[in-house]
Write a protein that holds these residues in place. Structure first.
Motif, PDB file in Angstrom:
ATOM      1  N   ARG A 123       0.826  -1.204   0.000  1.00 41.29           N
ATOM      2  CA  ARG A 123       0.000   0.000   0.000  1.00 41.29           C
ATOM      3  C   ARG A 123       0.867   1.263   0.000  1.00 41.29           C
ATOM      4  O   ARG A 123       0.581   2.239  -0.703  1.00 41.29           O
ATOM      5  CB  ARG A 123      -0.933  -0.016   1.205  1.00 41.29           C
ATOM      6  CG  ARG A 123      -2.043  -1.062   1.092  1.00 41.29           C
ATOM      7  CD  ARG A 123      -2.603  -1.435   2.430  1.00 41.29           C
ATOM      8  NE  ARG A 123      -1.583  -2.078   3.279  1.00 41.29           N
ATOM      9  CZ  ARG A 123      -1.846  -2.642   4.452  1.00 41.29           C
ATOM     10  NH1 ARG A 123      -3.075  -2.633   4.930  1.00 41.29           N
ATOM     11  NH2 ARG A 123      -0.882  -3.197   5.146  1.00 41.29           N
ATOM     12  N   GLU A 124       1.934   1.230   0.786  1.00 39.09           N
ATOM     13  CA  GLU A 124       2.814   2.397   0.851  1.00 39.09           C
ATOM     14  C   GLU A 124       3.484   2.666  -0.486  1.00 39.09           C
ATOM     15  O   GLU A 124       3.711   3.831  -0.862  1.00 39.09           O
ATOM     16  CB  GLU A 124       3.859   2.173   1.941  1.00 39.09           C
ATOM     17  CG  GLU A 124       4.830   3.329   2.129  1.00 39.09           C
ATOM     18  CD  GLU A 124       5.872   3.035   3.202  1.00 39.09           C
ATOM     19  OE1 GLU A 124       6.834   3.818   3.290  1.00 39.09           O
ATOM     20  OE2 GLU A 124       5.707   2.031   3.925  1.00 39.09           O
ATOM     21  N   HIS A 125       3.780   1.605  -1.217  1.00 38.21           N
ATOM     22  CA  HIS A 125       4.479   1.752  -2.496  1.00 38.21           C
ATOM     23  C   HIS A 125       3.532   1.677  -3.690  1.00 38.21           C
ATOM     24  O   HIS A 125       3.986   1.615  -4.833  1.00 38.21           O
ATOM     25  CB  HIS A 125       5.568   0.686  -2.613  1.00 38.21           C
ATOM     26  CG  HIS A 125       6.695   0.881  -1.651  1.00 38.21           C
ATOM     27  ND1 HIS A 125       7.832   1.576  -1.966  1.00 38.21           N
ATOM     28  CD2 HIS A 125       6.836   0.507  -0.355  1.00 38.21           C
ATOM     29  CE1 HIS A 125       8.647   1.612  -0.917  1.00 38.21           C
ATOM     30  NE2 HIS A 125       8.065   0.968   0.076  1.00 38.21           N
ATOM     31  N   HIS A 126       2.222   1.656  -3.377  1.00 42.19           N
ATOM     32  CA  HIS A 126       1.204   1.676  -4.432  1.00 42.19           C
ATOM     33  C   HIS A 126       1.380   0.507  -5.403  1.00 42.19           C
ATOM     34  O   HIS A 126       1.375   0.686  -6.626  1.00 42.19           O
ATOM     35  CB  HIS A 126       1.233   3.008  -5.188  1.00 42.19           C
ATOM     36  CG  HIS A 126       1.119   4.197  -4.290  1.00 42.19           C
ATOM     37  ND1 HIS A 126      -0.050   4.564  -3.652  1.00 42.19           N
ATOM     38  CD2 HIS A 126       2.057   5.104  -3.871  1.00 42.19           C
ATOM     39  CE1 HIS A 126       0.153   5.632  -2.908  1.00 42.19           C
ATOM     40  NE2 HIS A 126       1.425   5.993  -3.007  1.00 42.19           N
ATOM     41  N   LEU A 127       1.552  -0.679  -4.835  1.00 40.25           N
ATOM     42  CA  LEU A 127       1.697  -1.891  -5.632  1.00 40.25           C
ATOM     43  C   LEU A 127       0.446  -2.747  -5.492  1.00 40.25           C
ATOM     44  O   LEU A 127      -0.107  -2.876  -4.393  1.00 40.25           O
ATOM     45  CB  LEU A 127       2.920  -2.692  -5.184  1.00 40.25           C
ATOM     46  CG  LEU A 127       4.276  -1.989  -5.292  1.00 40.25           C
ATOM     47  CD1 LEU A 127       5.373  -2.884  -4.733  1.00 40.25           C
ATOM     48  CD2 LEU A 127       4.580  -1.623  -6.735  1.00 40.25           C
TER      49      LEU A 127
END
Length: 467
Positions: free
Chosen positions: A185-189
């Protein structure tokens, strides 16, 4: 050491975190270079050992016989070393494994060379002293050079020797040593199979990774599986049921898939080796101990006229009952067939001869016949009476893993016994400690461990927990 991403190489840009991709350098080429380097260094160590021995014994460093010896020995050594995994990832990660396998390969190569030389009568002109001294020096050089190279191996490939990426996509929390940890989620994956740009981003994150793991909800597993299959990586999906069920593999058939949770701890070859050891030792013991067995039987009979043997139903391999034989050590009228009451220090049921044979473990000797009959083994988890209690609970009520002990034949002695875990189980902890040792024994059986346990048993035959 666990690697958390974002790491030091990350930099802030406005409100979004950026990282340098790929996350890790490629290690496959580095490992290959190390394998080739180690192969050449091993060759130099062997040739160096032979030449140094020639110089010490014959006064010639480049002696013709030593050079010929080395030239013939090296191809055999490399062949055996490759088959014994001397040049593998495991050897890079575990120095003791690498050193032991290298020495074993050298011994095997020299043995093969000696056999061929003896058969062809081609060793008559060789100096045996120089050859064996050279072999010893080569072993020392192999071990020493592997130790010297350990820092280089660690610097080139790290502690794990491989690049591991763990993607947290909302599944079970997990930390893997020496891995790069990414929060999806933090890296938008996301495993969005309809977006080629997302697939490209995922490919960049997974680039140079030898192993990629993802922890995600059940409904996203299929998508992640397709991502891994298409990304040309070794992909794994974390599943907490694997540990809970003790899964050891998986099977895919045409109409179904299944998790493999049991296969038996020993294969056919291991069972044959273990059975051969059992028969050799038990047969020899019957012959050697026959006088003692007869004397003890006579003393038991003379004391109170009761039966010589105590036969009790115990649980054996596969959870099946079998009759276990022991010299009777208690009064005939007070025998406890179910084993509900453990013997104590001042137990009034024990006879005079019984107290002696229990304290010296002689009462267990008739179980040699159980070994010969195939119901027991020399080494294995000790079989317990059905009604045995730990505190006020039956053994399997304390811990359901108790039943795992029965995947192997029960033994005359075991890992728990040589650790001093014997006697009455007054508390649940007494059983828990024994069970832990038994489960440890089941994990990774080897004939050498059995032999070590047999040797160590000698020191605990007489013990203060035998009542």
């Amino acid at each position: 050491m666990t690697k958390h991403v974002p790491m030091g190489e990350m930099r802030q840009s406005q409100d979004r975190r950026r990282i340098t991709l790929p996350l890790a350098p490629p290690l496959e080429q580095r490992r290959l270079q190390l394998y080739i380097g180690l192969l050449l260094i091993d060759g130099a160590a062997i040739m160096g050992g032979l030449c140094i021995a020639s110089w010490l014994y014959l006064g010639r460093f480049l002696d013709t016989e030593s050079l010929v010896h080395g030239q013939v020995l090296l191809p055999i050594y490399w062949t055996i070393a490759l088959s014994l995994q001397v040049y593998t990832l495991q050897a890079l990660r575990r120095i003791n494994f690498a050193r032991a396998r290298a020495v074993l390969s050298l011994i095997g190569a020299e043995s093969a060379l000696l056999f061929v030389g003896f058969a062809t009568k081609s060793t008559e002109d060789f100096s045996r002293v120089s050859a064996f001294l050279g072999l010893a020096l080569a072993m020392l050089l192999l071990v020493w050079l592997r130790s010297l190279l350990r820092p280089l191996i660690k610097a080139r490939c790290g502690d794990a020797g491989i690049n591991i990426l763990l993607i947290d996509d909302g599944g079970a929390a997990l930390r893997v040593p020496n891995a790069y940890h990414i929060d999806a989620r933090e890296h938008h994956l996301a495993p969005d199979l309809s977006d080629p740009h997302m697939m490209d981003r995922l490919g960049l994150y997974m680039m140079n990774m030898d192993r990629v793991m993802v922890s995600c909800p059940t409904d996203r597993r299929s998508s992640w599986a397709l991502v891994f299959k298409s990304a040309n990586v070794s992909g794994e999906i974390v599943d907490t049921d694997v540990n809970r069920l003790g899964v050891i593999g998986a099977r895919r058939e045409r109409d179904y898939g299944a998790l493999i949770v049991a296969s038996g701890p020993l294969g056919l070859r291991a069972r044959a080796v273990k059975r051969g050891l059992d028969l050799a030792l038990a047969g020899s013991a019957v012959l050697a101990l026959s006088p003692l067995l007869l004397i003890v039987a006579l003393l038991i009979k003379l004391e109170d006229g009761g039966p010589v043997f105590f036969v009790q139903k115990r649980t054996g391999r596969g959870n099946r009952f079998f009759p276990i034989f022991k010299f009777r050590s208690m009064r005939a009228e007070k025998l406890d067939a179910a084993g509900a009451r453990s013997a104590s220090k001042d137990d009034d049921r024990i006879t005079r001869i019984g107290r002696f044979i229990r304290g010296t473990s002689i009462d267990e000797l008739p179980q040699i016949f159980n070994v010969i009959r195939g119901e027991m083994s020399i080494v294995g988890p000790r079989p317990h009476a059905i009604g045995s209690l730990a505190g006020d609970k039956l053994f399997w009520e304390v811990d359901h893993r108790y039943w795992l002990r029965h995947s192997l034949k029960p033994g005359l002695t075991g890992l728990a016994q040589v650790r001093g875990l014997r006697g009455a189980t007054d508390t649940e902890t007494d059983l828990a400690n024994r069970l832990q040792a038994d489960l440890e024994y089941l994990d990774g059986w080897t004939i050498w461990r059995d032999i070590k346990i047999i040797v160590n048993t000698v020191s605990v035959l007489v013990h203060d927990r035998a009542f």
